[in-house]
Design a protein around this motif. Structure first.
Motif, PDB file in Angstrom:
ATOM      1  N   LEU A 285       0.824  -1.195   0.000  1.00 19.98           N
ATOM      2  CA  LEU A 285       0.000   0.000   0.000  1.00 19.98           C
ATOM      3  C   LEU A 285       0.871   1.262   0.000  1.00 19.98           C
ATOM      4  N   ALA A 286       1.962   1.233   0.760  1.00 22.98           N
ATOM      5  CA  ALA A 286       2.872   2.375   0.784  1.00 22.98           C
ATOM      6  C   ALA A 286       3.477   2.614  -0.601  1.00 22.98           C
ATOM      7  N   LYS A 287       3.863   1.558  -1.266  1.00 26.54           N
ATOM      8  CA  LYS A 287       4.403   1.685  -2.621  1.00 26.54           C
ATOM      9  C   LYS A 287       3.350   2.239  -3.570  1.00 26.54           C
ATOM     10  N   LEU A 288       2.121   1.778  -3.396  1.00 28.67           N
ATOM     11  CA  LEU A 288       1.020   2.223  -4.246  1.00 28.67           C
ATOM     12  C   LEU A 288       0.788   3.718  -4.127  1.00 28.67           C
ATOM     13  N   HIS A 289       1.010   4.253  -2.927  1.00 31.62           N
ATOM     14  CA  HIS A 289       0.770   5.669  -2.678  1.00 31.62           C
ATOM     15  C   HIS A 289       2.032   6.513  -2.800  1.00 31.62           C
ATOM     16  N   GLY A 290       3.062   5.967  -3.404  1.00 35.94           N
ATOM     17  CA  GLY A 290       4.218   6.788  -3.749  1.00 35.94           C
ATOM     18  C   GLY A 290       5.330   6.859  -2.743  1.00 35.94           C
ATOM     19  N   ALA A 291       5.400   5.945  -1.789  1.00 37.96           N
ATOM     20  CA  ALA A 291       6.523   5.936  -0.852  1.00 37.96           C
ATOM     21  C   ALA A 291       7.825   5.809  -1.622  1.00 37.96           C
ATOM     22  N   ASP A 292       8.835   6.522  -1.169  1.00 35.76           N
ATOM     23  CA  ASP A 292      10.139   6.487  -1.839  1.00 35.76           C
ATOM     24  C   ASP A 292      11.088   5.493  -1.203  1.00 35.76           C
ATOM     25  N   GLY A 293      10.704   4.964  -0.054  1.00 33.60           N
ATOM     26  CA  GLY A 293      11.518   3.983   0.636  1.00 33.60           C
ATOM     27  C   GLY A 293      10.741   3.452   1.827  1.00 33.60           C
ATOM     28  N   LEU A 294      11.240   2.373   2.421  1.00 39.80           N
ATOM     29  CA  LEU A 294      10.577   1.748   3.567  1.00 39.80           C
ATOM     30  C   LEU A 294      11.547   1.621   4.726  1.00 39.80           C
TER      31      LEU A 294
END
Length: 311
Positions: free
Chosen positions: A144-153
């Protein structure tokens, strides 16, 4: 109650420069319409934001927002495209605001800043030994974070005997790809930090956040320096924990670190006029109900200035 969130800054720059990582709590600057402008000012002196909720628990996964629909599809299944067109622009906005879930913290922050946003993946406070169900939650949050444009985890996981959980980390890293990943301060709970560092390097983590396995980065400074020397550029060792304007210079010079992680918060009194002193939404050890921790722009600027002078 209320949500708190943390952001971490670090400048994307050559190894010869120093950069700051900051953790404000609460909606930066106090929420509402002020959040956007304050976030913009805060991020102006930084190169990365680490986003999380549950700051009292050391940081947990923040709200993400509604999953983005496929191209040409509407976010609200109950409304057809033809129906929305018939409503007109202004009525359409009113209907969507009533029927669609509100945007999550990640979505709002991404709209306000132009620097990379790294998202914390931690389903709960407490230890870093996760159940199978919690692992599924973590994987879903990463997607979900990737889907919403997170640049890293940012995440961390340990085995019951205090070692890096290589099996789980490998699985989570696979879900994170191709985004960069930081191993958070779960590192400070490991049995052997020197061995753990080599494990993180072999797994492919880009950064590790640590207080040197002590109560603060200042107390753990000797180990942080040793870790940085051992890393030899294979992973970025980021000191964090109890860093302030008063000790930043000593920590940077003593650790030779090029990045650092710290709180830049001030307490702001709640805007509530009516207050019930007999009720608290959190546990007895939690923050005062009518005191809100907010990002302090002046502190961020001071920390950045200190870092720039130590070149």
């Amino acid at each position: 109650m209320g949500s708190s969130w943390r952001c971490a800054w670090t400048r994307w720059s050559p190894p010869s420069t120093r950069s700051a990582e900051v953790r404000p709590g609460g909606p930066a600057g106090g929420g509402g319409g002020a959040a956007g402008p304050v976030l913009t000012r805060l991020s102006a002196g930084a190169g990365r934001i680490e986003l999380c909720a549950g700051l009292v628990e050391g940081g947990t996964t923040p709200s993400m927002g509604e999953p983005r629909p496929p191209p040409g599809r509407l976010p609200c299944r109950s409304l057809s495209l033809a129906a929305l067109r018939a409503l007109g622009a202004s009525r359409c906005r009113r209907v969507l605001s009533r029927r669609c879930p509100a945007a999550g913290l990640l979505q709002v922050v991404k709209q306000c800043v132009r620097v990379p946003v790294f998202v914390m993946i931690r389903p709960r406070g407490g230890d870093f030994l996760y159940s199978d169900r919690e692992v599924e939650v973590m994987k879903a949050d990463i997607r979900l974070a990737k889907l919403h444009g997170a640049d890293g985890l940012v995440f961390g996981a340990l085995t019951e005997d205090g070692r890096i959980d290589t099996e789980l980390c490998t699985a989570l890293l696979a879900v994170c790809r191709p985004l960069p990943v930081t191993f958070h301060r779960a590192f400070d709970m490991v049995h052997d930090p020197l061995v753990a560092l080599e494990t993180l390097i072999s797994l492919g983590f880009e950064r590790v956040l640590t207080s040197g396995c002590d109560s603060s980065a200042l107390e753990g400074l000797s180990l942080i320096k040793r870790l940085a020397e051992q890393a030899k550029g294979r992973i970025v060792v980021v000191p964090g924990g109890g860093i302030t304007e008063r000790n930043l210079q000593r920590i940077l010079e003593g650790s030779t670190a090029s990045e650092f992680h710290c709180s830049a918060r001030s307490a702001r009194d709640s805007g509530m006029k009516f207050r019930n002193p007999n009720v608290a939404m959190g546990a007895s050890f939690s923050a005062p109900e009518y005191s809100i921790k907010v990002a302090d722009v002046a502190k961020v600027r001071t920390l950045n200035a200190i870092a720039k002078n130590i070149l």
